[in-house]
Structure formats: C-alpha cells, structure tokens
Design a protein around this motif. Sequence first.
Motif, PDB file in Angstrom:
ATOM      1  N   ALA A 107      42.373 -43.996  18.471  1.00  0.00           N
ATOM      2  CA  ALA A 107      42.113 -45.140  19.355  1.00  0.00           C
ATOM      3  C   ALA A 107      43.463 -45.772  19.657  1.00  0.00           C
ATOM      4  N   ASP A 108      43.834 -45.803  20.919  1.00  0.00           N
ATOM      5  CA  ASP A 108      45.218 -46.141  21.261  1.00  0.00           C
ATOM      6  C   ASP A 108      45.297 -47.278  22.281  1.00  0.00           C
ATOM      7  N   TRP A 109      45.508 -48.500  21.761  1.00  0.00           N
ATOM      8  CA  TRP A 109      45.826 -49.620  22.637  1.00  0.00           C
ATOM      9  C   TRP A 109      47.322 -49.910  22.625  1.00  0.00           C
ATOM     10  N   ALA A 110      48.083 -49.162  21.835  1.00  0.00           N
ATOM     11  CA  ALA A 110      49.535 -49.357  21.834  1.00  0.00           C
ATOM     12  C   ALA A 110      50.117 -49.030  23.204  1.00  0.00           C
ATOM     13  N   ARG A 111      49.613 -47.961  23.830  1.00  0.00           N
ATOM     14  CA  ARG A 111      50.148 -47.543  25.129  1.00  0.00           C
ATOM     15  C   ARG A 111      49.889 -48.585  26.209  1.00  0.00           C
ATOM     16  N   ASN A 112      48.641 -49.038  26.314  1.00  0.00           N
ATOM     17  CA  ASN A 112      48.327 -50.011  27.367  1.00  0.00           C
ATOM     18  C   ASN A 112      48.950 -51.375  27.081  1.00  0.00           C
ATOM     19  N   ARG A 113      49.108 -51.690  25.789  1.00  0.00           N
ATOM     20  CA  ARG A 113      49.809 -52.933  25.452  1.00  0.00           C
ATOM     21  C   ARG A 113      51.269 -52.862  25.916  1.00  0.00           C
ATOM     22  N   LEU A 114      51.889 -51.717  25.680  1.00  0.00           N
ATOM     23  CA  LEU A 114      53.276 -51.540  26.113  1.00  0.00           C
ATOM     24  C   LEU A 114      53.392 -51.639  27.635  1.00  0.00           C
ATOM     25  N   ILE A 115      52.445 -51.033  28.340  1.00  0.00           N
ATOM     26  CA  ILE A 115      52.455 -51.111  29.808  1.00  0.00           C
ATOM     27  C   ILE A 115      52.368 -52.564  30.266  1.00  0.00           C
ATOM     28  N   ALA A 116      51.451 -53.324  29.626  1.00  0.00           N
ATOM     29  CA  ALA A 116      51.293 -54.735  29.988  1.00  0.00           C
ATOM     30  C   ALA A 116      52.560 -55.526  29.682  1.00  0.00           C
ATOM     31  N   GLU A 117      53.165 -55.268  28.518  1.00  0.00           N
ATOM     32  CA  GLU A 117      54.367 -56.011  28.142  1.00  0.00           C
ATOM     33  C   GLU A 117      55.521 -55.717  29.093  1.00  0.00           C
ATOM     34  N   ARG A 118      55.598 -54.496  29.568  1.00  0.00           N
ATOM     35  CA  ARG A 118      56.642 -54.156  30.525  1.00  0.00           C
ATOM     36  C   ARG A 118      56.461 -54.902  31.844  1.00  0.00           C
ATOM     37  N   ALA A 124      46.042 -60.554  25.279  1.00  0.00           N
ATOM     38  CA  ALA A 124      45.112 -61.154  24.313  1.00  0.00           C
ATOM     39  C   ALA A 124      43.762 -60.443  24.294  1.00  0.00           C
ATOM     40  N   GLY A 125      43.386 -59.790  25.383  1.00  0.00           N
ATOM     41  CA  GLY A 125      42.096 -59.094  25.431  1.00  0.00           C
ATOM     42  C   GLY A 125      42.009 -57.920  24.484  1.00  0.00           C
ATOM     43  N   ILE A 126      43.157 -57.442  24.014  1.00  0.00           N
ATOM     44  CA  ILE A 126      43.154 -56.320  23.080  1.00  0.00           C
ATOM     45  C   ILE A 126      42.635 -56.739  21.706  1.00  0.00           C
ATOM     46  N   ASP A 127      42.635 -58.032  21.433  1.00  0.00           N
ATOM     47  CA  ASP A 127      42.328 -58.517  20.087  1.00  0.00           C
ATOM     48  C   ASP A 127      40.839 -58.568  19.750  1.00  0.00           C
ATOM     49  N   PHE A 128      39.973 -58.127  20.651  1.00  0.00           N
ATOM     50  CA  PHE A 128      38.534 -58.313  20.447  1.00  0.00           C
ATOM     51  C   PHE A 128      37.827 -57.002  20.092  1.00  0.00           C
ATOM     52  N   GLY A 179      48.484 -51.023  16.999  1.00  0.00           N
ATOM     53  CA  GLY A 179      47.550 -50.891  18.109  1.00  0.00           C
ATOM     54  C   GLY A 179      46.965 -49.504  18.246  1.00  0.00           C
ATOM     55  N   ALA A 180      47.376 -48.592  17.363  1.00  0.00           N
ATOM     56  CA  ALA A 180      46.819 -47.235  17.350  1.00  0.00           C
ATOM     57  C   ALA A 180      46.185 -46.981  15.992  1.00  0.00           C
ATOM     58  N   PHE A 181      45.033 -46.320  15.975  1.00  0.00           N
ATOM     59  CA  PHE A 181      44.258 -46.178  14.743  1.00  0.00           C
ATOM     60  C   PHE A 181      43.541 -44.827  14.748  1.00  0.00           C
ATOM     61  N   ARG A 268      45.424 -55.214  10.271  1.00  0.00           N
ATOM     62  CA  ARG A 268      46.820 -54.979   9.883  1.00  0.00           C
ATOM     63  C   ARG A 268      47.499 -53.976  10.798  1.00  0.00           C
ATOM     64  N   ARG A 269      46.692 -53.151  11.488  1.00  0.00           N
ATOM     65  CA  ARG A 269      47.242 -52.171  12.406  1.00  0.00           C
ATOM     66  C   ARG A 269      47.345 -52.681  13.836  1.00  0.00           C
ATOM     67  N   GLY A 270      47.158 -53.992  14.025  1.00  0.00           N
ATOM     68  CA  GLY A 270      47.335 -54.575  15.345  1.00  0.00           C
ATOM     69  C   GLY A 270      46.098 -54.602  16.204  1.00  0.00           C
ATOM     70  N   LEU A 271      44.925 -54.392  15.573  1.00  0.00           N
ATOM     71  CA  LEU A 271      43.651 -54.455  16.297  1.00  0.00           C
ATOM     72  C   LEU A 271      42.736 -55.419  15.564  1.00  0.00           C
ATOM     73  N   PRO A 272      42.886 -56.735  15.783  1.00  0.00           N
ATOM     74  CA  PRO A 272      42.126 -57.746  15.029  1.00  0.00           C
ATOM     75  C   PRO A 272      40.611 -57.585  15.129  1.00  0.00           C
ATOM     76  N   SER A 273      40.116 -57.081  16.261  1.00  0.00           N
ATOM     77  CA  SER A 273      38.687 -56.778  16.423  1.00  0.00           C
ATOM     78  C   SER A 273      37.819 -57.985  16.130  1.00  0.00           C
TER      79      SER A 273
END
Length: 274
Positions: A107-118, A124-128, A179-181, A268-273
């Motif tokens: 499960a990879d939100w690291a990639r889309n998070r990086l795209i958004a940060e760029r 914040a929507g990734i945290d749910f 953000g990846a798990f 702890r892996r960056g996905l608060p859920s």
Amino acid sequence: MTFATPVDGLVAARYGDSDDSAYPVPANETVALLYRHRSVRSFTDAPIDEHTVSTLIAAGQSAATSSNLQSWSVIEVRDPAHKGRIALLSGDQDFIRQAPVFLVFVADWARNRLIAERQEARTAGIDFMETTLVAFVDAALAAQNTVIAAESLGLGTVYVGAVRNHAEELSGVLELPPGAFPVVGLAVGHPDPTAPGGIKPRLPQDVVRHRERYTRPSEESVAKYDATLSAYYESQGEPRGWISTVLQRVRDRASLHGRDRIRDALGRRGLPSR
C-alpha cells in the motif's frame, strides 16, 4: 455462451461435489482458469525470466484502481539472501526461499504524497482510514490480477499474509519510505509436479451468497462444508477441519502472530488511519 467442456468437473470440485450437473453455468477458458486455482507451496528450481515478470506486473497494473490513484507498489525479490531475511520475518516459510521470485505488494501513499509535496499541496487526506483502505484494496486487486496472469502462463503462486507479522521490520528490510506498508506477499514459480495439490473446496453458495439482505448461514450447511473440507485435507495428508481453523484464528490476539499490532504499526509508518 457455452455450458460444457472448459469447466467439466471443475465446478463440482470447487464445491467438493462429484456431480457437475448441479452447476449448469456459462463456461469459457477464463472461467475454467479461475476454477482451477490452487495455492502452490513447492516449486522446481526453474527460473522465471525478466519478460515474464514484466508481463505479470503489467497484468497487475491492469486491475481496477480507485480513482486511478494507483496507490500501490510491488517489490520484486530474487536475491536468495534477501528472500531469506524476508522469509524469517514472514512465518519462516521455506517456499519463500524456494520460489525464484517473491513479490511484496505494498500500500503506497508515499508516492502520491511526494507528488503533492512537489506541488506544495496539502496531504492531510492521507491520514484517514479510508485512504489506507483504498491503498490496501488497490494492492489486493493488483495481486489477484498477477495471480491469474501467472496461472495462465503455467506458473504457480501462493499468497503470504505473514508479511504483516513483522510489518515494521519488513518495511526496513525493503527500505519502504513512510507512507508505504506491506499488504501481502506472493511466491511465484514453476509448480513441483511431484507435490500434492488439488482444488480446495469452498463454502457452498447458500452460505456466502445473500439475496437483497444478509442472512445467517444455516448450521447444517456449515457442518456439511466442514465435513467436505475435512475429507479434502485428509486426501492431502493433512487432517483438519474448517470450523477448527476458524476457531483457532479468532481465539485470541496470539493467534494473529503479531498482526494485532498493525493499527499502531500503520501510524508509525506514516499512515495514521484515523
């Protein structure tokens, strides 16, 4: 639609029956391939070439994905030492070492998070929890497409949920970013023709198929299935039943083999859920 040769005997086998006549279903080679599915835990030493793996990944990427976000990745592992470390963290199962290719779907939100940060955009929507579920579903759909493609090419596979037993340690071994798990592993190889195996019976449709509203399964149907699966396992030299397996799995936290801590690990892996 046709009704015969591609699935002769397969539907009955899937339900642990001896008579196909009770299942007059539309049939084609794709349906037959699905009915023939079985987990393979013993592989030959034949390698799998790069082009074949590329084909499997392309099939995985052809699966549906929520809003085309494609919030998954896959780690291909071939190195024996690397597979050995992964195996130790994933139930210490030898077939992981034996398979020429081991895939870990992530499960990879690291990639889309990086795209958004760029783009200097908020994330914040990734945290749910919904966002975490989207990535897990995406990864699972991709993995299943990969399995179907592999089996169509004569390969065998087995899913490995135990990659979640020590998800944080495994994430370190795979160098996953926050953000990846890891969601599920998949051992892929050429099936050992001498190993036992067969089509494992599934629950009858009157237990899993509900019309309009959910209904409780009948005790008789569940008991009948337990007997059917027990007979199958007996034929494979592994005597056990289905009900006992369910009871063992839901008994307590220990039966989850570390996966009871996944919610905390996700955080702890960056996905608060949340």
